[in-house]
Motif scaffolding. Sequence first.
Motif, short mmCIF file in Angstrom:
data_model
loop_
_atom_site.label_atom_id
_atom_site.label_comp_id
_atom_site.label_asym_id
_atom_site.label_seq_id
_atom_site.Cartn_x
_atom_site.Cartn_y
_atom_site.Cartn_z
N MET A 194 36.70 5.71 -1.37
CA MET A 194 38.15 5.87 -1.49
C MET A 194 38.51 6.19 -2.94
O MET A 194 38.85 5.32 -3.72
N TYR A 203 41.08 11.51 3.67
CA TYR A 203 41.64 10.30 4.30
C TYR A 203 43.06 10.55 4.79
O TYR A 203 43.43 10.14 5.90
N ILE A 232 45.49 4.72 0.77
CA ILE A 232 44.89 5.08 2.06
C ILE A 232 45.32 4.12 3.15
O ILE A 232 45.66 4.53 4.27
#
Length: 379
Positions: A194, A203, A232
Amino acid sequence: MRIAFHTPLNPIGDDGVSGDRRMARQLVAALESLGHVVEPVAAPKTYFREPDPARFASASADAARLRDVLLTGYRGGKPRPDLWFTYHNYYRSPDFLGPAIAAALGIPYVTAESSDSSRRSTGEWAAHSAVARQALAAGDVHFHFTNRDRQGLVRWENEGTALLALPPFIAPGSERPRLAGSSGAPRLITVAMMREGAKLKSYLTLARILERCREDAWTLSIIGNGPCHAEITAAFAGLPEGRINWHGQLDRDAIQAELARHDIFLWPGIGEAYGLVYLEAQAAGLPVVAFDSGGVAETVRAGETALLVPEHDEAALATALTSLLRDKALRETMGAAARRFILAERTPARAAERLAEGLALAIRNRSAKLKPSPGKATP
């Protein structure tokens, strides 16, 4: 042979979990399986996030000093390499060391996963690109993992510099076949760090795709962590409760165990160089749904083990996913084909065969370059 193995992008021995580090370790293991002695080059990381002229000048000067130290050692009795192998030479992590050392020692120079960008050859990245291109010009063999990289390297191919395909592969680990499917909703899984950039874009795209498919039954497991976790998480907040399972960062064995408990691997893969995770998912017997982006197509058999759609076509990606969600037989057929594909074609043994071919060619190419020109007196 004794092979000096150089990784300017990331030191091979650090504890990073990125795919390039894992591929570097896999390459070393494949070379060692051929009987070679592989010695990682002790050199600082030369990755440039930004085109900082001052840092570039400093890195260049440091590299010149390190070249002198290494050459002095080799000439003074330290076991010298018979071949220099650099992994991941490109404008952001150019190889300052290999070409000059190989030339000074008269040994073959080989790279893997090098790339070239005409767009970066001028402007603020010009100096970095020039160093990377010097390495491309000096090479005896360049192994390319994707056709996209090959297209960029074609200009450097000539009688003394060969380009050889080395398809992405994975080393055997705890990969296990997918567990028998349940009678419940199809279980999706994705694995990705991430971080900002392409990963974050993928994402956010994934969240929009699932929104398009919210009327179908499914759950999604997300494995990964990083600085963009909060952004996210927020992107998936509008989906029905219970659909998303957050696992955080897991080690490789735990990831393999999770893959085996799921039915479909879903990851848009915007800008992926290729993505080892696609290989891992297929090894576990999962069909893949992704964009045909970057080098993703080099890791699958489109239409047989994966459904790929044009990059950024979110409607098409949702449609591809829906086709698998609603057709268990298709999921099972593609998953079985995926596992056969990886176990038959994307193994270290197959990679070692190609490496052996390339090293032999590199030796021949370097030997030819060292022969005196006809009519030229030998000193």
